[in-house]
Design a protein around this motif. Sequence first.
Motif, short mmCIF file in Angstrom:
data_model
loop_
_atom_site.label_atom_id
_atom_site.label_comp_id
_atom_site.label_asym_id
_atom_site.label_seq_id
_atom_site.Cartn_x
_atom_site.Cartn_y
_atom_site.Cartn_z
N GLY A 98 -25.26 -0.65 41.91
CA GLY A 98 -26.24 -0.03 42.81
C GLY A 98 -27.56 0.29 42.17
N ALA A 99 -27.89 -0.35 41.05
CA ALA A 99 -29.16 -0.10 40.37
C ALA A 99 -30.24 -1.06 40.89
CB ALA A 99 -29.00 -0.26 38.86
N LEU A 100 -31.47 -0.81 40.49
CA LEU A 100 -32.59 -1.68 40.82
C LEU A 100 -32.95 -2.47 39.57
CD1 LEU A 100 -34.90 -2.65 42.68
CD2 LEU A 100 -36.24 -0.69 41.89
N ASN A 116 -36.81 -9.87 41.67
CA ASN A 116 -35.66 -8.97 41.67
C ASN A 116 -34.42 -9.71 41.17
OD1 ASN A 116 -37.05 -6.75 42.77
ND2 ASN A 116 -36.79 -7.54 44.84
N GLU A 153 -33.30 0.27 36.72
CA GLU A 153 -33.46 1.70 37.01
C GLU A 153 -32.30 2.17 37.87
OE1 GLU A 153 -37.19 2.44 38.83
OE2 GLU A 153 -38.39 1.74 37.12
N GLY A 154 -31.81 3.37 37.57
CA GLY A 154 -30.78 3.98 38.39
C GLY A 154 -31.36 4.51 39.68
N THR A 155 -30.61 4.38 40.77
CA THR A 155 -31.08 4.84 42.07
C THR A 155 -30.42 6.14 42.52
OG1 THR A 155 -29.43 3.41 43.14
CG2 THR A 155 -31.63 2.49 42.81
N VAL A 156 -29.39 6.58 41.79
CA VAL A 156 -28.72 7.85 42.09
C VAL A 156 -28.55 8.60 40.78
CG1 VAL A 156 -27.51 6.93 44.11
CG2 VAL A 156 -26.43 6.79 41.86
N LEU A 159 -30.44 9.65 36.97
CA LEU A 159 -31.43 8.58 36.98
C LEU A 159 -31.70 8.10 35.56
CD1 LEU A 159 -33.97 10.05 39.57
CD2 LEU A 159 -32.07 8.46 39.97
N SER A 161 -33.79 4.66 33.18
CA SER A 161 -34.62 3.46 33.14
C SER A 161 -34.42 2.79 31.78
CB SER A 161 -36.09 3.80 33.36
OG SER A 161 -36.90 2.65 33.26
#
Length: 225
Positions: A98-100, A116, A153-156, A159, A161
Amino acid sequence: TIDPAYATSNPSIVGYEDSEVFGSKIALYALINPAVGSWQIQVTGNLVLEPQIPFAVSGLLLQPAITLKSSLASPSVTSGTSLVFVAEPSDSNGPIRGALAQVTVESPDGTLTTLNLMDDGLTPDAYADDGVYTGSFITTSQAGNYRAAVSVEGTVPPLFSREVFVLGSVSAATATVNNFSDAPLDNDSDGLFNQLVISFDVSVTVPGDFYLLAILTDSEGNEQN
């Protein structure tokens, strides 16, 4: 202000070393036992050797709880073949989902492209939601080195990077193969095929020695002897 002279005089506070990687100069400062909190860093260059030289600044944690591993499915390809980037963030519990994830690629002419990296199970990603993020960079007509910065980057919470650098290379194709055709042969007329004759055209643009490798498989992808 931290510079090489300060690092030399205060080795218990900051470490310093410089090196050269893939033709780029790197200055590395390591802060020893820094205070907990948010840090702001300002980088100042006192001498510009050439106009329009690109600079990059990055920070990393030594022995971090969250790590990022990145690679290319094939680090060297021929022009026109995609460079496939893979990013694998993880912590003590395993892969992070679930990361970006993104990659910024610098082509040999200096053009920057950001794309992406996905974890959706769609080609080129193998499996959805397994914490492995994948993406194809298809603009590889130029021969040369392709420098890339892969970031996740973490989204929850918690966090985070992370960023790592990857290098791929693209070579100009010196031969192309096309116009494939095949014909099975039954040499002894027993109703069973004894041979498979494959024909194709080869176009060579640069003289040299070339090797051909062929693997025969069935419709399920199983190799045949």
